[in-house]
Design a protein around this motif. Structure first.
Motif, PDB file in Angstrom:
ATOM      1  N   GLY A 140      37.220  67.198  52.499  1.00 60.58           N
ATOM      2  CA  GLY A 140      37.894  66.039  53.098  1.00 60.58           C
ATOM      3  C   GLY A 140      38.659  65.240  52.067  1.00 60.58           C
ATOM      4  N   LYS A 141      38.974  64.022  52.456  1.00 57.60           N
ATOM      5  CA  LYS A 141      39.708  63.133  51.548  1.00 57.60           C
ATOM      6  C   LYS A 141      38.749  62.463  50.584  1.00 57.60           C
ATOM      7  N   LYS A 142      39.316  61.926  49.514  1.00 59.54           N
ATOM      8  CA  LYS A 142      38.515  61.192  48.541  1.00 59.54           C
ATOM      9  C   LYS A 142      37.883  59.987  49.219  1.00 59.54           C
ATOM     10  N   ARG A 143      36.603  59.804  48.971  1.00 57.11           N
ATOM     11  CA  ARG A 143      35.904  58.678  49.584  1.00 57.11           C
ATOM     12  C   ARG A 143      36.398  57.382  48.965  1.00 57.11           C
ATOM     13  N   GLY A 144      36.871  56.482  49.798  1.00 58.63           N
ATOM     14  CA  GLY A 144      37.416  55.223  49.285  1.00 58.63           C
ATOM     15  C   GLY A 144      36.367  54.133  49.256  1.00 58.63           C
ATOM     16  N   GLY A 145      36.681  53.083  48.545  1.00 54.25           N
ATOM     17  CA  GLY A 145      35.814  51.912  48.540  1.00 54.25           C
ATOM     18  C   GLY A 145      34.579  52.072  47.684  1.00 54.25           C
ATOM     19  N   ALA A 146      33.899  50.944  47.474  1.00 52.05           N
ATOM     20  CA  ALA A 146      32.652  50.945  46.714  1.00 52.05           C
ATOM     21  C   ALA A 146      31.779  49.859  47.311  1.00 52.05           C
ATOM     22  N   GLY A 147      30.684  49.543  46.655  1.00 51.48           N
ATOM     23  CA  GLY A 147      29.781  48.532  47.178  1.00 51.48           C
ATOM     24  C   GLY A 147      30.373  47.143  47.100  1.00 51.48           C
ATOM     25  N   THR A 148      29.670  46.198  47.701  1.00 51.52           N
ATOM     26  CA  THR A 148      30.124  44.798  47.713  1.00 51.52           C
ATOM     27  C   THR A 148      30.097  44.197  46.326  1.00 51.52           C
ATOM     28  N   LEU A 149      29.120  44.593  45.518  1.00 53.25           N
ATOM     29  CA  LEU A 149      28.934  43.985  44.208  1.00 53.25           C
ATOM     30  C   LEU A 149      29.321  44.934  43.075  1.00 53.25           C
ATOM     31  N   LEU A 150      29.883  44.357  42.032  1.00 53.49           N
ATOM     32  CA  LEU A 150      30.253  45.097  40.832  1.00 53.49           C
ATOM     33  C   LEU A 150      29.362  44.591  39.699  1.00 53.49           C
ATOM     34  N   TYR A 151      28.632  45.510  39.066  1.00 53.62           N
ATOM     35  CA  TYR A 151      27.708  45.142  37.986  1.00 53.62           C
ATOM     36  C   TYR A 151      28.325  45.510  36.646  1.00 53.62           C
ATOM     37  N   GLU A 152      28.422  44.520  35.762  1.00 53.15           N
ATOM     38  CA  GLU A 152      29.009  44.753  34.436  1.00 53.15           C
ATOM     39  C   GLU A 152      27.901  44.879  33.391  1.00 53.15           C
ATOM     40  N   TYR A 153      27.999  45.926  32.572  1.00 53.43           N
ATOM     41  CA  TYR A 153      26.996  46.175  31.533  1.00 53.43           C
ATOM     42  C   TYR A 153      27.627  46.173  30.149  1.00 53.43           C
ATOM     43  N   ASP A 154      26.876  45.657  29.190  1.00 55.64           N
ATOM     44  CA  ASP A 154      27.137  45.891  27.767  1.00 55.64           C
ATOM     45  C   ASP A 154      25.971  46.721  27.280  1.00 55.64           C
ATOM     46  N   ASP A 155      26.243  47.997  27.020  1.00 55.70           N
ATOM     47  CA  ASP A 155      25.175  48.932  26.672  1.00 55.70           C
ATOM     48  C   ASP A 155      24.196  48.986  27.844  1.00 55.70           C
ATOM     49  N   ILE A 156      22.918  48.545  27.648  1.00 57.20           N
ATOM     50  CA  ILE A 156      21.998  48.595  28.788  1.00 57.20           C
ATOM     51  C   ILE A 156      21.773  47.205  29.392  1.00 57.20           C
ATOM     52  N   ASP A 157      22.483  46.195  28.871  1.00 57.69           N
ATOM     53  CA  ASP A 157      22.280  44.821  29.340  1.00 57.69           C
ATOM     54  C   ASP A 157      23.252  44.476  30.460  1.00 57.69           C
ATOM     55  N   LEU A 158      22.704  43.987  31.559  1.00 58.26           N
ATOM     56  CA  LEU A 158      23.518  43.527  32.679  1.00 58.26           C
ATOM     57  C   LEU A 158      24.061  42.147  32.319  1.00 58.26           C
ATOM     58  N   VAL A 159      25.382  42.028  32.177  1.00 56.17           N
ATOM     59  CA  VAL A 159      25.972  40.769  31.703  1.00 56.17           C
ATOM     60  C   VAL A 159      26.771  40.044  32.780  1.00 56.17           C
ATOM     61  N   GLY A 160      26.954  40.685  33.927  1.00 56.09           N
ATOM     62  CA  GLY A 160      27.717  40.014  34.971  1.00 56.09           C
ATOM     63  C   GLY A 160      27.591  40.710  36.308  1.00 56.09           C
ATOM     64  N   ILE A 161      27.567  39.899  37.387  1.00 57.69           N
ATOM     65  CA  ILE A 161      27.594  40.454  38.743  1.00 57.69           C
ATOM     66  C   ILE A 161      28.766  39.791  39.461  1.00 57.69           C
ATOM     67  N   TYR A 162      29.648  40.615  40.002  1.00 55.31           N
ATOM     68  CA  TYR A 162      30.865  40.114  40.643  1.00 55.31           C
ATOM     69  C   TYR A 162      30.958  40.620  42.078  1.00 55.31           C
ATOM     70  N   GLN A 163      31.625  39.827  42.896  1.00 53.82           N
ATOM     71  CA  GLN A 163      31.920  40.290  44.253  1.00 53.82           C
ATOM     72  C   GLN A 163      33.222  41.088  44.205  1.00 53.82           C
TER      73      GLN A 163
END
Length: 905
Positions: free
Chosen positions: A632-655
Motif C-alpha cells: 500500500g501507500k506509505k503510512r502517514g502521520g504520527a502520534g499526538t506527542l513528539l518526545y525529544e531526547y538527548d542521548d537517553i534523557d528525555l528533554v522535551g515533550i511537544y504536541q
C-alpha cells in the motif's frame, strides 16, 4: 593464561555468532568456578531463553566435537584436554542447579514477587499479556467521576477533538515513560482561545483587500479554526514576498505576518501546556485504575510488572535494599539483544550492573557482559533505546569488542549488504565473509509487487529450491495475508505459512486431541465436527466420549486418547503436549488456557513457504529470502506527542502540529532529531530484512513510492541460486488414523481398547527413559549420571523415585551389554533423528554413522517383541537405504529390569 574479560560489551552484527559468543561466555564462567544459580542471563523472548539453555547443554554434552572447545580453552586458560577432563563435572553442576536464564520480563516478575507485599500485591499474582482494556477504561471513568474529574475529561476531549481511545493511548505512553519524566512537574495552563490568531488573519485579509488583491488571494486568509490556520502554505515562508502576495504586500502587512507567526507559536505553546497538564492530572487516575485492577484480579501484564517494580524502587524501597536482598544470588550478568532494552528496564537493571562492576558484595569474582547490534534496533516504537548500548558501556567502563565476520550469509549477500549500507548507516563497519557459498542476489522493480513476488517464488521453485527454504518478508501483516492469497491462487499444491514456526496448538494432531477434550467438556458440536474432520471422517458421524473420565488429570486424559486411537508414533508434538498438560491438575484450567499456549511445534512437518513481517523475522534466518516492498501507500502521520531526547534523557515533550516547525525553533529542532531517528529506524529495518538470507536474497521494489527510497537501489542480478541436498524424502501431510472410527468411538469397544493406569504409566515411563538416553553425550557411566539428573528434574513430578531409579538401572545394564557397545563404538551418534518417508515423519531414537555403515537403534521399554515394533524399524531401514549409499542395519533394543535384548531386523 586466561583471556577472560570480566566487563565486556560485544557488538555483534547480523550472523556474526552472537549466540555462539553468549554460550562460550556462559560455559567459560562455569569453568572459572561460577555457580549456575548466580549467573543471571537475560533474553528478550522465551524462545531465546529456552534455546540458550538447550545450546549450553548441547555444547557441554558434545564438547569434544564442537568448535566452542578452543574458544572456551582460551577464555579459561586451560588446554583443550584439561577442559574436556572437567566437562562432566561442569555439566553436572549446570544440570543440577536452578538456572537464572530467563526473559527480562520474567526476571522482573521474580523480583516483584519477592517484594509483592511492599507493592500491595499477593506474591502468587498471575501474568497475562495484557489486562482487558475495557475493564481499565470502565474503572478509569468511575474514578474520574469519583474524583470529580469527569467534566474535566469531557472538556479536554472536546477542546482537543480527541476520542476517549485517543486519550487512553496518550495516558499509556505516559505509563511507559514514567521513568523518564515526572508528570507531577509538568507545567500546566488553562485552555486558550484562538481568537487572537484568527483576528490577525482577518486583519491581513482586510489589508490585502484594500490593496485590491483578488478573491483567490483573500480566501487564503480565511479560517474558522486553528486546524485550518496551521495548514496555510505561507507559514513555511520567511515572508510574503512571493506568488501574488508580493503585488499587494505593504510594510504593515509584512509586520502583521511576522506577528501572526509569533502569536500562533505562543498559542500552540500554551495549548501544549494545557494538553500536557490535563494529561498529567488524568495520568495518576489512570495509573490508579490499573493498579487497583491489578490488585483486585491479582493479575498484571508485563508492562505492569515493570512499572510496578520501578515505582517500588523509587518510592517504597531503596535500590540498596534490593541489591542487599539479591546479593550473593547474582554475581554475573549476561544480557542478550541489549539494543532493545527500554529506559525503564535499564533503570531497574542499572543498580545490579553497577554493583557488579564496583566489586561490592560477597564474591570477588564478578562479571558483566552484554551483546547487541544497534543496526538491528527496530523496536523504538515500543520503547527500545539503542543509545543505551553506548551509554551503559561508558557508564560502567566496559570494554568494547566487535564481531566482524558473517557466518550466516553467502559471499554475494554479505558483499551486497556491505555495499548498500556502508554509506547509509552511521559508523557501519563492513562485515567479512566466511561462507564458501557464492550465493545469489537480485533487485527487481515493478509497481505490481504481488505479481513480481509470485514470479520470484516460481523462479526459486524452478531452480529446485524446496518451499520450506523460502521466506517472504513484508512490511505489514496485511501485506503478508495478501501475498499468501496470491501464492495459493496461482501455485498448485503449495503450503504457505504466515509465521516462521508452527505453534504447537496449530499442529493438526494436537488440535484434534484438544478438540476431542473440548467436545467432552463443553458438549459443543463444533468441536466434535472439527475432531472428525481432522482425523479423516465424515463430520456427521456419531461420536461417543462417555469413556473419557473428566475427573482425571489432563495428562491422563490425553494419554487415554493417544492410546485409544493409536496415534502415538514417537510423535514429538504429542510428547510436548503431554509435558505441558502435566502442569495442570484439572481439565477446566487446562482447557481455558490451552488456546494461549505459545510453545512451538517440535515436528519437522514445516514444509511451507514462510511469509512474515520484517519485525517478526528478527533473530531468524532462511536459506532463500524475498523482501517485498510495501503493497500500500506509505503510512502517514504520527502520534499526538513528539518526545525529544538527548542521548537517553528525555528533554522535551511537544504536541505535534502540522508546519509548527516553521514558527517554533525549539519544536523544529526536536522534529529534526525525530526525522533522523525515523530514517534510522527504516534503515535498520531493511538491514535486518536483508541479513536474514543465508544463500539467496531477492529484493522486490516499486518504481515509485518505494519503502526502499533511502537505500537508492538499482536493478541487478549476481551469482547463482544454490540448493541444499535434501536429506529426506519430501514431506506430506501426516495421516493420523488407519482404523475405523466405530472401533473407538462407541461404548461397545473391546476390552483391549480400554485404557487403565498401567497404560498411562507405560507411556510416561517410556518418555522418561528416552529422555535419559537422549541426554547422554556418550555411553559411559559418567554421562549417565548427568543425564539421570536432567531426567529427574523433568519427570520427578510425574514418576516416583522408584520408577526413576528403575530407568537408571536399566541403562546401567545397557552400558554393560557388549553387543550394544559394539554397535555404537567408533561411530558418530545422532540422537532423536527426524526422518520423513512415505509422507510420514518418524523419529529415530539413535542413528549411528560409521565409515561403511548406517545403524538404526530403536529403544523399547516393554518386555515383548511385537510386529508393530518390527514394522516400524523396517520402515526406518527402508527409508535410509533409499537415501544413503552405505549399508543400513537396524536393531530393536529392549531394556527391561532383568536384561537387555538386542534384536537384528
Amino acid at each position: 593464561m586466561s583471556k577472560f574479560e570480566p566487563y565486556l560489551a560485544l557488538e555483534a552484527s547480523a550472523g556474526s555468532g552472537k549466540t555462539y559468543a553468549l554460550s562460550v561466555r556462559y560455559i567459560s564462567l562455569l569453568y572459572l568456578g561460577a555457580n549456575p544459580s548466580k549467573i543471571l542471563t537475560l533474553t528478550f523472548t522465551n524462545k531465546a531463553a529456552a534455546e540458550m539453555k538447550s545450546r549450553i547443554c548441547d555444547v557441554l554434552k558434545d564438547l569434544e566435537n564442537r568448535s566452542e572447545l578452543e574458544h572456551i580453552s582460551e577464555q579459561v586458560g586451560l588446554t583443550c584436554k584439561e577442559v574436556l577432563q572437567r566437562k562432566d563435572e561442569v555439566l553436572e553442576r549446570f544440570l543440577s542447579e536452578d538456572l537464572l536464564i530467563s526473559t527480562i520480563d520474567s526476571f522482573f516478575a521474580k523480583i516483584l514477587r519477592k517484594f509483592a507485599l511492599n507493592a500491595g500485591f499477593m506474591p502468587d499474582f498471575k501474568i497475562e499479556t495484557e489486562i482487558q482494556t475495557e475493564e481499565i477504561l470502565e474503572r478509569f471513568l468511575r474514578l474520574c467521576i469519583q474524583e470529580k474529574k469527569y467534566d474535566t475529561l469531557l472538556k479536554f476531549s472536546i477542546n482537543e477533538s480527541k476520542k476517549l481511545s485517543d486519550i487512553f493511548t496518550l495516558l499509556d505512553e505516559f505509563y511507559d515513560k514514567e521513568s523518564e519524566f515526572d508528570p507531577k512537574k509538568v507545567e500546566k495552563a488553562l485552555h486558550v482561545n484562538p481568537k487572537q490568531v484568527l483576528n490577525i488573519l482577518e486583519e491581513l485579509k482586510e489589508l490585502f483587500a484594500k490593496e485590491g488583491a483578488k478573491e483567490g488571494v483573500l480566501k487564503t486568509f480565511e479560517a474558522d479554526s486553528i486546524a485550518e490556520v496551521v495548514k496555510k502554505k505561507y507559514l513555511a515562508k520567511d515572508d510574503l514576498e512571493y506568488w501574488q502576495y508580493k503585488k499587494y504586500l505593504t510594510p504593515k502587512a509584512s509586520e502583521l505576518f511576522e506577528k501572526l507567526k509569533v502569536v500562533l507559536a505562543n498559542y500552540l505553546n500554551e495549548r501544549e501546556k494545557y494538553l500536557l497538564g490535563e494529561l498529567s492530572e488524568l495520568f495518576y487516575i489512570y495509573k490508579y485504575a490499573i493498579r487497583s485492577l491489578n490488585k483486585e484480579l491479582s493479575t498484571l501484564s508485563f508492562a505492569d510488572v515493570t512499572n510496578a517494580l520501578y515505582t517500588l524502587l523509587e518510592d517504597e524501597i531503596s535500590k540498596e535494599f534490593l541489591y542487599f536482598r539479591l546479593d550473593g544470588k547474582i554475581e554475573h550478568i549476561l544480557i542478550d539483544e541489549f539494543q532493545d532494552t527500554n529506559i525503564m528496564q535499564y533503570k531497574i537493571l542499572a543498580p545490579l550492573m553497577s554493583e557488579i562492576v564496583s566489586g561490592v558484595g560477597s564474591s570477588e569474582f564478578k562479571s558483566l557482559f552484554f551483546v547487541g547490534d544497534i543496526k538491528q534496533s527496530i523496536y523504538r516504537f515500543r520503547g527500545g533505546a539503542k543509545e543505551l548500548f553506548k551509554y551503559a558501556r561508558e557508564q560502567f567502563g566496559v570494554k568494547r569488542e566487535v564481531l566482524d565476520t558473517n557466518y550466516r550469509s553467502s559471499k554475494m549477500v554479505v558483499e551486497y549488504v556491505n555495499e548498500v549500507f556502508t554509506q547509509k548507516i552511521d559508523s557501519y563497519e563492513p562485515q567479512k565473509v566466511n561462507s564458501k557459498k557464492e550465493g545469489f542476489v537480485e533487485v527487481a522493480f515493478s509497481d505490481e509487487v504481488e505479481d513480481l513476488v509470485l514470479e520470484k517464488v516460481e523462479f526459486l521453485l524452478e531452480k529446485g529450491v524446496e518451499p520450506k527454504d523460502i521466506a517472504i518478508l513484508t512490511h505489514k501483516n496485511k501485506d503478508a495475508k495478501m501475498l499468501k492469497d496470491k501464492l495459493l491462487e496461482n501455485i498448485k499444491n503449495i503450503n504457505v505459512q504466515t509465521e516462521a514456526t508452527i505453534k504447537l496448538i496449530s499442529v493438526p494432531i494436537v488440535g484434534a486431541i484438544l478438540d476431542l477434550l473440548k467436545y467432552a467438556y463443553f458438549k459443543d458440536e463444533i468441536y466434535k465436527q472439527s475432531f472428525l474432520v481432522a482425523i479423516g471422517f465424515d463430520w456427521r458421524e456419531p461420536l461417543d466420549v462417555s469413556w473419557l473420565n473428566l475427573n482425571r488429570t489432563p495428562m491422563q486424559l490425553i494419554i487415554s486418547i493417544v492410546r485409544r486411537y493409536e496415534i502415538f508414533e514417537d510423535d514429538m508434538d504429542i510428547i510436548k503436549l503431554v509435558e505441558l498438560s502435566s502442569r495442570y491438575e484439572d481439565i477446566e484450567s487446562f482447557l481455558f488456557e490451552c488456546d494461549s499456549f505459545s510453545e512451538d511445534a517440535k515436528s519437522e512437518d514445516n514444509d511451507g513457504i514462510k511469509i512474515l513481517t520484517i519485525h517478526k523475522s528478527k533473530g531468524l534466518e532462511f536459506e532463500h529470502v524475498i523482501v517485498a516492498d510495501r503493497l500500500g501507500k506509505k503510512r502517514g502521520g504520527a502520534g499526538t506527542l513528539l518526545y525529544e531526547y538527548d542521548d537517553i534523557d528525555l528533554v522535551g515533550i511537544y504536541q505535534r502540529v502540522i508546519q509548527r516547525e516553521f514558527i517554533d525553533k525549539k519544536y523544529a529542532k526536536a522534529k529534526a532529531k525525530e526525522e533522523i531517528l525515523v530514517k534510522e529506524d527504516v534503515l535498520n529495518m531493511h538491514y535486518v530484512a536483508f541479513t536474514r538470507a543465508e544463500s539467496s536474497l531477492i529484493v522486490v521494489a516499486k518504481n515509485k513510492s518505494s519503502a526502499y527510497e533511502h537505500l537508492e537501489l538499482e536493478e541487478l542480478k549476481r551469482g547463482i541460486v544454490e540448493t541444499k541436498e535434501s536429506s529426506t524424502c519430501k514431506d506430506k501431510p501426516l495421516h493420523v488414523m488407519s482404523q475405523t472410527l466405530q472401533s473407538h468411538g462407541t461404548q461397545e469397544s473391546s476390552k483391549k481398547d480400554e485404557v487403565n493406569e498401567s497404560d498411562h504409566f507405560a507411556i510416561t515411563y517410556g518418555l522418561a527413559m528416552h529422555h535419559c538416553l537422549e541426554m547422554m553425550s556418550e555411553f559411559t557411566s559418567t554421562s549417565l549420571k548427568n543425564a539421570y539428573i536432567s531426567t529427574c528434574n523433568r519427570y520427578s513430578s510425574i514418576l516416583s523415585q522408584q520408577n526413576l531409579d528403575s530407568i537408571y538401572r536399566r541403562i546401567v545394564i545397557l552400558l554393560e551389554n557388549r553387543e550394544f557397545l559394539s554397535l555404537v563404538e567408533r561411530g558418530k551418534l545422532y540422537k532423536e533423528q527426524p526422518l520423513v518417508f512415505g509422507g510420514e515423519r518418524k523419529q529415530i531414537d539413535l542413528l549411528i554413522e560409521k565409515d561403511d555403515e548406517m545403524i538404526v537403534i530403536d529403544y523399547k521399554s516393554s518386555k515383548h517383541i511385537n510386529d508393530t515394533h518390527i514394522a516400524q524399524v523396517k520402515l526406518y531401514k527402508k527409508a535410509l537405504s533409499a537415501i544413503s549409499s552405505k549399508k543400513v542395519s537396524a536393531y530393536l533394543v529392549y531394556l527391561t529390569n532383568e536384561k537387555i535384548e538386542v534384536v537384528a531386523i
